[in-house]
Design an enzyme around this catalytic site. Structure first.
Site, PDB file in Angstrom:
ATOM      1  N   GLU A  51       3.440  -0.007   0.984  1.00 54.62           N
ATOM      2  CA  GLU A  51       2.383   0.772   0.343  1.00 54.62           C
ATOM      3  C   GLU A  51       1.777   1.664   1.425  1.00 54.62           C
ATOM      4  OE1 GLU A  51      -1.957   0.199  -1.846  1.00 54.62           O
ATOM      5  OE2 GLU A  51      -0.716  -1.568  -1.488  1.00 54.62           O
ATOM      6  N   ASP A  62     -11.613   0.796  -0.751  1.00 54.19           N
ATOM      7  CA  ASP A  62     -11.231   0.327   0.577  1.00 54.19           C
ATOM      8  C   ASP A  62     -12.389  -0.318   1.332  1.00 54.19           C
ATOM      9  OD1 ASP A  62      -8.732   1.361   0.097  1.00 54.19           O
ATOM     10  OD2 ASP A  62      -9.155   3.282   1.054  1.00 54.19           O
TER      11      ASP A  62
END
Length: 257
Positions: A51, A62
């Site tokens: 990824e 995130d």
């Protein structure tokens, strides 16, 4: 339409009775000139796919480690264009599938149709777009299908059953099961409901189910994978690469199989 190379890579791990491992790295963290070496290294360590994060200035999903990596990549001048150009340069030498993790804004700025076409040229096998809700998929999904790029959906523990059903029916490649409530980041514990949640997802889709967010050790990887098909390991890999600890990455991935 799902991407055949990605599907085959995941199936190969399942048939070998191994956990599917997908490490996450941030494109441009350390420079794009090392991207090919990093992808090859992760494949050697047993990764089924990688990824690859695209740095973005407002990364809502995130945690701190990946945000810091994104900032370092942005300081290096990394853009979606430069990542796709870099991938295209060595696509013929690469056999590990690559899944782009990007937010919708960079795709929209790039141009949705151009993005899908250039992903094909770069040998991108799938995309994860965490801020794209099911209701808004029409703006991109037809272009991805046209070019056989898998759109990997995320399922959250907080989603109601009817929404989970729609997500599991639509996902391609694999189903990304978010195993925490909150952002990404290494954790030592997960909610006790996670196992039940993963088992439910497993029963509701024929696609492999991978648990992500907070996988920080091989013990945690095995604990989560026991209820599904494997894991995505992000912040820990990003942190170890940043510290130059490749041996520890190798050990983590080999012990997580």
């Amino acid at each position: 339409m799902s991407n055949q190379a990605l599907d085959l890579a995941l199936k190969e791990k399942q048939e070998a009775d191994q956990n599917i491992l997908i490490p996450y790295i941030m494109a441009g963290d350390g420079g794009l000139d090392i991207l090919e070496d990093r992808l090859n290294f992760l494949q050697e360590c047993g990764a089924a796919a990688v990824e690859l994060g695209i740095p973005f200035s407002d990364p809502v999903a995130d945690g701190p480690t990946i945000q810091d990596a994104g900032n370092r990549a942005l300081e290096n001048g990394t853009t979606l264009t430069s990542v796709l150009e870099t991938l295209q340069r060595f696509r013929e030498r690469r056999s590990i599938p690559v899944i782009l993790m990007t937010y919708l804004n960079p795709i929209y700025a790039y141009g949705v149709e151009n993005f899908a076409k250039d992903c094909v040229s770069a040998g991108v096998n799938g995309v994860i777009i965490p801020d794209l809700p099911l209701e808004e998929e029409a703006i991109i999904i037809d272009y991805l299908k046209k070019h056989s790029i898998s759109c990997i959906r995320l399922a959250a523990m907080t989603s109601p059953p009817e929404r989970i059903e729609k997500i599991t029916q639509r996902t391609e490649g694999f189903l990304y099961a978010v195993s925490v409530t909150g952002t990404t980041g290494a954790r030592t514990t997960h909610d006790s409901k996670v196992k039940t949640y993963l088992q439910k997802l497993k029963k509701s889709t024929e696609s492999p189910v991978l648990a992500g967010f907070g996988v920080s050790s091989s013990e945690k990887a095995h604990e989560l994978a026991a209820a599904c098909d494997g894991v995505v390991i992000g912040s820990k890999i990003v942190d170890l690469f940043n510290q130059g600890k490749s041996d520890e990455i190798r050990e983590l991935l080999l012990e997580s199989r």
